[in-house]
Every structure is written in structure tokens, then in C-alpha cells.
Design an enzyme around this catalytic site. Structure first.
Site, PDB file in Angstrom:
ATOM      1  N   LYS A  45      34.405  41.715  41.995  1.00 33.39           N
ATOM      2  CA  LYS A  45      33.756  40.771  41.080  1.00 33.39           C
ATOM      3  C   LYS A  45      32.267  40.558  41.343  1.00 33.39           C
ATOM      4  O   LYS A  45      31.670  39.565  40.920  1.00 33.39           O
ATOM      5  CB  LYS A  45      34.467  39.390  41.053  1.00 33.39           C
ATOM      6  N   HIS A 101      36.109  49.227  47.696  1.00 34.76           N
ATOM      7  CA  HIS A 101      36.067  47.796  48.046  1.00 34.76           C
ATOM      8  C   HIS A 101      36.351  47.636  49.544  1.00 34.76           C
ATOM      9  O   HIS A 101      36.513  46.516  50.022  1.00 34.76           O
ATOM     10  CB  HIS A 101      37.125  47.008  47.274  1.00 34.76           C
ATOM     11  N   SER A 131      34.745  34.150  39.261  1.00 29.34           N
ATOM     12  CA  SER A 131      35.124  35.350  38.506  1.00 29.34           C
ATOM     13  C   SER A 131      36.469  35.893  39.015  1.00 29.34           C
ATOM     14  O   SER A 131      37.349  36.270  38.230  1.00 29.34           O
ATOM     15  CB  SER A 131      34.014  36.404  38.673  1.00 29.34           C
TER      16      SER A 131
HETATM   17  P1  A3P Z   1      32.323  37.284  35.197  1.00 27.37           P
HETATM   18  O1  A3P Z   1      33.797  37.169  35.426  1.00 27.37           O
HETATM   19  O2  A3P Z   1      31.540  36.219  35.910  1.00 27.37           O
HETATM   20  O3  A3P Z   1      31.958  37.360  33.749  1.00 27.37           O
HETATM   21  P2  A3P Z   1      33.467  43.682  38.947  1.00 27.37           P
HETATM   22  O4  A3P Z   1      33.111  44.799  38.044  1.00 27.37           O
HETATM   23  O5  A3P Z   1      32.909  43.805  40.327  1.00 27.37           O
HETATM   24  O6  A3P Z   1      34.929  43.395  38.916  1.00 27.37           O
HETATM   25  O7  A3P Z   1      32.725  42.381  38.382  1.00 27.37           O
HETATM   26  C1  A3P Z   1      33.085  41.827  37.143  1.00 27.37           C
HETATM   27  C2  A3P Z   1      32.037  40.794  36.788  1.00 27.37           C
HETATM   28  O8  A3P Z   1      30.818  41.462  36.417  1.00 27.37           O
HETATM   29  C3  A3P Z   1      32.455  39.932  35.612  1.00 27.37           C
HETATM   30  O9  A3P Z   1      31.828  38.658  35.838  1.00 27.37           O
HETATM   31  C4  A3P Z   1      31.810  40.698  34.470  1.00 27.37           C
HETATM   32  O10 A3P Z   1      31.649  39.930  33.298  1.00 27.37           O
HETATM   33  C5  A3P Z   1      30.472  41.046  35.103  1.00 27.37           C
HETATM   34  N1  A3P Z   1      29.767  42.138  34.403  1.00 27.37           N
HETATM   35  C6  A3P Z   1      30.219  43.369  34.117  1.00 27.37           C
HETATM   36  N2  A3P Z   1      29.296  44.059  33.425  1.00 27.37           N
HETATM   37  C7  A3P Z   1      28.219  43.245  33.267  1.00 27.37           C
HETATM   38  C8  A3P Z   1      26.948  43.362  32.618  1.00 27.37           C
HETATM   39  N3  A3P Z   1      26.593  44.461  31.968  1.00 27.37           N
HETATM   40  N4  A3P Z   1      26.110  42.300  32.667  1.00 27.37           N
HETATM   41  C9  A3P Z   1      26.455  41.178  33.329  1.00 27.37           C
HETATM   42  N5  A3P Z   1      27.646  40.990  33.944  1.00 27.37           N
HETATM   43  C10 A3P Z   1      28.524  42.017  33.912  1.00 27.37           C
END
Ligand code: A3P
Length: 295
Positions: A45, A101, A131
Site C-alpha cells: 500500500k 514485499h 489504505s
Molecule cells: P489508497 O488506498 O490510499 O487510495 P499498492 O499498489 O502499494 O498496493 O498501493 C495502493 C495505493 O496506491 C492505493 O492508495 C492506491 O489508490 C494508490 N495509487 C495507485 N496508483 C496511484 C496513482 N497513480 N496515483 C496516486 N495513488 C495511486
């Protein structure tokens, strides 16, 4: 693969048994890196999918074809996931984009002596916790999160799947032996200035972009583009594995959303644990993004 409620404990850290077994985790520790490899390392996240998209676009000089036709887990597989070896065996992608991870201390020996380039993305742990909490509601291969207070306690104790955020970040960015070719970038830097973040990635990868290529990268890795891209928004994952009625993977994409869920007391408690757990890490994190819209 194993049923959704199996947890695999490996070196004291819990992992979803749906994706990892002892054997696949053990294989990741012995992964034979090639010098051209690009490894993305994150605590969940923290912006993993976002950096996977950026790296894919930079490597393809802004051409969105790959990022719009191949799912992120297939073009940037997690080394510890069961499907990685078969995918990598048949892939002709060069450079290979790999994701993990796993904590640094478990990856250190595989990376030792390698010229692979490593990108570590960190994010404000309060936003990570929020998140991750929402993600636990939709990801059926993770335990039920319970109340946010219970979840936060487990996050601070490091007992969630993937272990402690503090140990993960400290291991990768304040390691006892410096990691060669490592770029540390934060989610908040990407939010504040995506162009210069992409420039840092393209410079690490020695893949300079002309203006048109940069503009294409900027367009295709924006939150709105990614939210609508089925190759990264996980909507093609079966509902038994991700319950899309419980929320969306591309949830809010904001810096500072923790303020909508944390109470003042939870925030103060978090800050005091953060100070004590991070006192041996000299990095000064900047997490406030002043240009962010408040909800
Ligand atoms: P949120 O749940 O706060 O919206 P991961 O890919 O490490 O699992 O992280 C997911 C988080 O990154 C989510 O956060 C997601 O919305 C955010 N995310 C993914 N792509 C993004 C982008 N282009 N711009 C901003 N946030 C992004």
C-alpha cells in the site's frame, strides 16, 4: 493455490498462503538476479502499482501498449508469489521488472554483488495503515481487519501480513550495508511532483525521455488513467478473491487521507511509537503534501 484463509509464516512474518508458500518464499531468497533487472521493493500500500506503471512506461519510452495489455503482476511479478518462476521462464521482457514485499534482510544475499537496480517506495505510514485497512476488507486472502483500532494496534505491533512497516522501511533505506543502485522515492514525492519523480526513475534506469515520451508517461500513470486501466485496477480478479463490492483497489490515491480516519489520540499514539521505532533511522521524511485537496 492454497485456500484463501491460509497464512504462511516465514522468518517470523505472516504472508498470504493464497500467494506464497514456504517454497516460493525460499525461492525468492535465492533469486538469481541479472544485472539488467529492476527490482521494486515496497511495504504493501505504499505505491507499488504506481511505481510498477511508471517503470513499465519509462522502459517503453512512454508507449502504453504493455501497461494496457498485460496485467501488472504478470509484467512486474512478485518474486515471492507462486506464479513468478513460470512467468519469468517464458518472458522475453528486457529489462525484467520484478517486485517484492519481502524485507531487505531476507533479500540481501540474493542481491549481493548484483548490479540490479532497486527502487524502494515508502509512504506516510498513517496513510499506509488506512489504505491497508480498506484493502483488508476487499482482499479475501487477508484476514478480516476488525475495527480500525484493532487493525492499527496490529499495524504498530507488526503482526499484520507482511510484518512491521518500521522494520521494512528501516531495512531497505537505512541498511547496515548500503544497497548498490538503490533509489528511494516516496509516494508523497510522486504526488507532489510526478514529473521529477519520473525523471529520477528514468535517470536510474539510464533511459532518458524526450518531452513527448515524458508527457505520455505522465498521462498514463495519473491516478485517473490507472483507475480506469483494467491491467492495474484489479477489477479482473475474481470476486471470491477480491470482493469488489467492499471497495476499490484504486481507492482515493491521496496523501494525508489518514486525517479522515485517525482520531487525535490515535495520531498522537502513532507519533510516539514512530519516534521511538525510527530513532535509529536518520532519514527525514516529508509527508505533508500542501497542494492536496482536503476531503
Ligand atoms: P489508497 O488506498 O490510499 O487510495 P499498492 O499498489 O502499494 O498496493 O498501493 C495502493 C495505493 O496506491 C492505493 O492508495 C492506491 O489508490 C494508490 N495509487 C495507485 N496508483 C496511484 C496513482 N497513480 N496515483 C496516486 N495513488 C495511486
Amino acid at each position: 493455490m492454497a485456500s484463501l484463509d491460509v497464512t504462511e509464516t516465514f522468518h517470523g512474518i505472516a504472508y498470504p498462503g493464497h500467494l506464497c508458500t514456504k517454497e516460493t518464499l525460499q525461492n525468492a531468497l535465492r533469486f538469481p538476479f541479472q544485472d539488467t533487472d529492476i527490482l521494486i521493493a515496497t511495504y504493501p500500500k505504499s505505491g507499488t502499482t504506481w511505481i510498477q506503471e511508471i517503470v513499465t512506461l519509462v522502459c517503453n519510452r512512454g508507449d502504453p501498449h504493455l501497461s494496457q495489455t498485460v496485467e501488472n503482476w504478470a509484467r512486474a511479478p512478485w518474486l515471492e508469489h507462486f506464479y513468478a518462476p513460470a512467468l519469468l521462464e517464458t518472458s522475453s521482457q528486457c529489462p525484467r521488472i520484478l517486485t517484492t514485499h519481502l524485507p531487505y534482510h531476507l533479500m540481501a544475499s540474493a542481491l549481493q554483488g548484483s548490479k540490479a537496480k532497486v527502487i524502494y517506495v515508502s509512504r506516510n505510514p498513517k496513510d499506509v495503515a488506512v489504505s491497508f485497512y480498506h484493502y483488508h476488507k476487499l482482499a479475501k486472502f487477508l484476514p478480516e481487519p476488525g475495527s480500525f483500532q484493532d487493525f492499527l494496534n496490529a499495524f504498530l505491533d507488526g503482526t499484520l501480513n507482511f510484518g512491521s512497516w518500521f522494520d521494512h522501511v528501516k531495512g531497505w533505506i537505512c541498511p547496515t550495508v548500503a544497497v548498490d543502485n538503490l533509489l528511494h522515492i516516496t509516494y508523497e514525492e510522486m504526488k507532489l511532483d510526478l514529473r521529477s519523480s519520473i525523471e529520477r526513475v528514468s535517470s536510474l534506469l539510464q533511459c532518458p525521455l524526450v518531452e513527448e515520451e515524458m508527457n505520455s508517461c505522465l498521462k498514463h500513470c495519473s491516478f485517473d488513467s490507472m483507475k480506469n486501466n483494467r491491467m492495474v485496477n484489479y477489477t479482473s480478479v475474481a470476486p471470491e478473491i477480491m470482493d469488489h463490492t467492499k471497495g476499490s483497489f484504486m481507492r482515493k490515491g491521496k496523501a494525508g487521507d489518514w486525517k479522515n480516519l485517525f482520531t487525535d489520540e490515535q495520531s498522537r499514539h502513532f507519533d510516539s511509537i514512530f519516534r521511538s521505532r525510527m530513532q535509529d533511522c536518520s532519514l527525514n521524511f516529508v509527508w505533508e503534501a500542501p497542494t492536496e485537496d482536503e476531503d
